[in-house]
Design a protein around this motif. Structure first.
Motif, PDB file in Angstrom:
ATOM      1  N   ARG A 185      -5.227  -7.001   2.925  1.00 18.19           N
ATOM      2  CA  ARG A 185      -3.900  -7.694   4.275  1.00 18.19           C
ATOM      3  C   ARG A 185      -2.812  -7.034   2.669  1.00 18.19           C
ATOM      4  O   ARG A 185      -1.815  -8.571   2.713  1.00 18.19           O
ATOM      5  N   PRO A 186      -1.826  -5.762   2.955  1.00 20.81           N
ATOM      6  CA  PRO A 186      -0.729  -5.820   2.195  1.00 20.81           C
ATOM      7  C   PRO A 186       0.154  -6.385   2.671  1.00 20.81           C
ATOM      8  O   PRO A 186       0.321  -6.450   4.261  1.00 20.81           O
ATOM      9  N   ASP A 187       1.478  -7.262   2.401  1.00 22.81           N
ATOM     10  CA  ASP A 187       2.346  -7.138   2.804  1.00 22.81           C
ATOM     11  C   ASP A 187       3.232  -6.138   3.617  1.00 22.81           C
ATOM     12  O   ASP A 187       3.944  -6.207   4.039  1.00 22.81           O
ATOM     13  N   GLY A 188       3.484  -4.996   2.496  1.00 22.12           N
ATOM     14  CA  GLY A 188       3.838  -4.546   3.031  1.00 22.12           C
ATOM     15  C   GLY A 188       3.584  -2.565   3.148  1.00 22.12           C
ATOM     16  O   GLY A 188       2.089  -2.446   2.521  1.00 22.12           O
ATOM     17  N   ILE A 189       3.828  -1.479   3.311  1.00 18.02           N
ATOM     18  CA  ILE A 189       3.058  -0.131   3.199  1.00 18.02           C
ATOM     19  C   ILE A 189       3.723   0.988   3.523  1.00 18.02           C
ATOM     20  O   ILE A 189       5.187   1.017   4.115  1.00 18.02           O
ATOM     21  N   LEU A 190       4.187   1.820   2.506  1.00 17.34           N
ATOM     22  CA  LEU A 190       5.306   2.753   2.203  1.00 17.34           C
ATOM     23  C   LEU A 190       4.880   3.863   2.811  1.00 17.34           C
ATOM     24  O   LEU A 190       3.288   4.504   2.958  1.00 17.34           O
TER      25      LEU A 190
ATOM     26  N   VAL B 238      -3.082   2.305  -3.562  1.00 19.88           N
ATOM     27  CA  VAL B 238      -2.337   4.071  -3.859  1.00 19.88           C
ATOM     28  C   VAL B 238      -4.207   3.639  -2.760  1.00 19.88           C
ATOM     29  O   VAL B 238      -5.132   3.465  -3.519  1.00 19.88           O
ATOM     30  N   VAL B 239      -3.741   4.560  -1.764  1.00 23.70           N
ATOM     31  CA  VAL B 239      -4.601   5.493  -1.127  1.00 23.70           C
ATOM     32  C   VAL B 239      -4.397   6.932  -1.077  1.00 23.70           C
ATOM     33  O   VAL B 239      -3.363   7.582  -0.504  1.00 23.70           O
TER      34      VAL B 239
ATOM     35  N   VAL C 117      -3.242  -1.704  14.013  1.00 23.76           N
ATOM     36  CA  VAL C 117      -3.956  -1.814  13.013  1.00 23.76           C
ATOM     37  C   VAL C 117      -2.813  -2.871  11.958  1.00 23.76           C
ATOM     38  O   VAL C 117      -2.613  -4.121  11.203  1.00 23.76           O
ATOM     39  N   LEU C 118      -1.779  -2.551  11.875  1.00 26.71           N
ATOM     40  CA  LEU C 118      -0.500  -3.205  10.950  1.00 26.71           C
ATOM     41  C   LEU C 118      -0.209  -4.601  11.905  1.00 26.71           C
ATOM     42  O   LEU C 118      -0.112  -5.573  10.942  1.00 26.71           O
ATOM     43  N   ARG C 119       0.035  -4.564  12.986  1.00 23.34           N
ATOM     44  CA  ARG C 119       0.333  -5.901  13.657  1.00 23.34           C
ATOM     45  C   ARG C 119      -0.756  -6.962  12.972  1.00 23.34           C
ATOM     46  O   ARG C 119      -0.853  -8.316  12.875  1.00 23.34           O
ATOM     47  N   LYS C 120      -1.684  -6.261  13.497  1.00 16.81           N
ATOM     48  CA  LYS C 120      -3.772  -6.721  12.826  1.00 16.81           C
ATOM     49  C   LYS C 120      -3.491  -8.104  11.457  1.00 16.81           C
ATOM     50  O   LYS C 120      -3.380  -8.788  11.172  1.00 16.81           O
ATOM     51  N   THR C 121      -3.115  -7.121  10.800  1.00 13.32           N
ATOM     52  CA  THR C 121      -3.200  -7.362   8.959  1.00 13.32           C
ATOM     53  C   THR C 121      -2.076  -7.931   8.434  1.00 13.32           C
ATOM     54  O   THR C 121      -1.951  -8.327   7.578  1.00 13.32           O
ATOM     55  N   GLY C 122      -0.688  -7.388   9.823  1.00 12.92           N
ATOM     56  CA  GLY C 122       0.565  -8.388   9.922  1.00 12.92           C
ATOM     57  C   GLY C 122       1.655  -7.305   8.156  1.00 12.92           C
ATOM     58  O   GLY C 122       2.055  -8.017   7.625  1.00 12.92           O
ATOM     59  N   THR C 123       1.323  -6.140   8.479  1.00 14.83           N
ATOM     60  CA  THR C 123       1.319  -5.445   7.263  1.00 14.83           C
ATOM     61  C   THR C 123       2.446  -4.226   7.925  1.00 14.83           C
ATOM     62  O   THR C 123       2.614  -3.513   9.088  1.00 14.83           O
ATOM     63  N   ARG C 124       3.791  -4.654   6.769  1.00 12.97           N
ATOM     64  CA  ARG C 124       5.252  -4.124   7.473  1.00 12.97           C
ATOM     65  C   ARG C 124       5.707  -3.136   6.697  1.00 12.97           C
ATOM     66  O   ARG C 124       4.957  -2.502   5.682  1.00 12.97           O
TER      67      ARG C 124
ATOM     68  N   VAL D  32       0.809  -0.824   0.049  1.00 13.35           N
ATOM     69  CA  VAL D  32       0.114  -0.006  -0.031  1.00 13.35           C
ATOM     70  C   VAL D  32       1.190   1.236   0.291  1.00 13.35           C
ATOM     71  O   VAL D  32       2.039   1.334   0.565  1.00 13.35           O
ATOM     72  N   LEU D  33       0.771   1.845  -0.504  1.00 14.17           N
ATOM     73  CA  LEU D  33       1.323   3.599  -0.981  1.00 14.17           C
ATOM     74  C   LEU D  33       0.017   4.683  -0.803  1.00 14.17           C
ATOM     75  O   LEU D  33      -0.543   4.625  -0.961  1.00 14.17           O
ATOM     76  N   LEU D  34       0.437   5.536   0.605  1.00 18.56           N
ATOM     77  CA  LEU D  34       0.061   6.463   1.069  1.00 18.56           C
ATOM     78  C   LEU D  34       0.383   7.393   0.288  1.00 18.56           C
ATOM     79  O   LEU D  34       1.340   8.085   0.704  1.00 18.56           O
ATOM     80  N   GLY D  35      -0.687   8.209  -0.151  1.00 15.72           N
ATOM     81  CA  GLY D  35      -0.165   9.758  -0.844  1.00 15.72           C
ATOM     82  C   GLY D  35      -0.481  10.172   0.076  1.00 15.72           C
ATOM     83  O   GLY D  35      -0.171  10.702   1.169  1.00 15.72           O
ATOM     84  N   SER D  36      -0.475  11.324  -0.440  1.00 18.44           N
ATOM     85  CA  SER D  36      -0.310  13.353   0.570  1.00 18.44           C
ATOM     86  C   SER D  36      -1.690  14.251   0.351  1.00 18.44           C
ATOM     87  O   SER D  36      -1.517  14.714   1.313  1.00 18.44           O
ATOM     88  N   GLY D  37      -2.759  12.881  -0.829  1.00 24.35           N
ATOM     89  CA  GLY D  37      -3.729  13.534  -0.551  1.00 24.35           C
ATOM     90  C   GLY D  37      -3.755  15.385  -1.265  1.00 24.35           C
ATOM     91  O   GLY D  37      -2.773  15.436  -2.564  1.00 24.35           O
TER      92      GLY D  37
END
Length: 271
Positions: A81-86, A45-46, A106-113, A10-15
């Motif tokens: 359920r992504p593997d990672g988040i940027l 992308v969010v 939330v990150l721990r629950k979804t296993g997102t690094r 997952v990539l979080l944008g800047s809005g």
């Protein structure tokens, strides 16, 4: 050391683009998406901003036009359920959202690094008090300062430091909420504004050095500890003007070679 690439991130944008934030992150996020596509990584992308290349339909992935706050991002992580988040490509908006997601579990629950700059690094640079301690450990000198959480604490700190003082706000970008106070009246105005602007209710008071040169080193470091300085920059209008509003020249123009190398080594110690 074998590096295993994630399959889905997952990539979080800047809005929305706004003065003092988002333009450079919008560009860097778009470049990041190109790199992820080249590696064949499924990218989510969010970003609620429709006026950016980031939210064009990707060849491999999808886009969520949702606000960049935990209440909206958490359900996406639980669904995908992504593997990672940027977090590093969305500016302060994405950083704050990522820290809140971690604190809520939330990150721990979804296993997102968290990929790239880790959470401990984000917190160490955004929390003003932690940053000062980290620089001391790296043997990088900092100005006399004190982190406070109320105007009463700020008043005592300002009297100890001596006016004028610089007020910096934790977990904000572009100098938001901060400023210079030369009197106790100005101090109250800036501190109360800064405490409201900070998500953690923290501001840092430090000795004001508006006449000092303002220099920056852009440093990149990989997971193995290799580091390089991409460039260094000199702010023409010195420390009295925030770097986002300053005139910047790269490379620096007024440093001797000794000064250049000394600051470069300090930058390496910091990272």
């Amino acid at each position: 050391m074998t590096v295993t690439l994630p399959r889905k991130v997952v990539l979080l944008g800047s809005g929305a683009l706004k003065i003092g934030e988002a333009g450079e992150f919008d560009y860097s996020g778009s470049q990041c998406l190109k790199a992820l596509e080249e590696e064949g990584i499924y990218t989510i992308v969010v970003n609620p901003n429709i006026a950016t290349l980031q939210t064009d339909k990707p060849r491999l992935g999808r886009v969520y036009f949702q606000p960049l706050v935990p209440d909206f991002v958490a359900p996406i992580l639980e669904e995908e359920r992504p593997d990672g988040i940027l977090l590093s490509f969305g500016g302060q908006t994405a950083l704050n959202c990522g820290v809140q997601l971690a604190e809520r579990g939330v990150l721990r629950k979804t296993g997102t690094r968290v990929l790239g700059t880790p959470l401990r690094g984000i917190k160490a640079t955004e929390d003003r008090a932690k940053f000062v301690r980290m620089m001391a450990r790296a043997h990088v000198p900092t100005l006399p300062s004190e982190a406070v959480y109320s105007f009463e604490e700020a008043r005592e700190a300002a009297r100890a430091l001596g006016f004028p003082v610089m007020i910096r706000v934790a977990y904000t970008l572009g100098g938001k909420g901060g400023g210079v106070a030369r009197t106790e009246g100005e101090l109250e105005e800036v501190v109360r504004r800064g405490l409201r602007a900070s998500p953690t209710g923290q501001v840092l008071l430090e000795r004001y050095v508006g006449a000092f040169k303002q220099l920056e080193y852009e440093v990149v470091r990989d997971a193995r500890g290799n580091a390089l300085t991409v460039c260094n920059m000199e702010n023409v209008l010195s420390m009295r003007v925030h770097t986002g509003d300053n005139i910047v020249i790269a490379p620096s123009q007024t440093l001797t070679d000794f000064e250049y190398q000394m600051l470069r080594q300090a930058a390496f110690r910091a990272v």
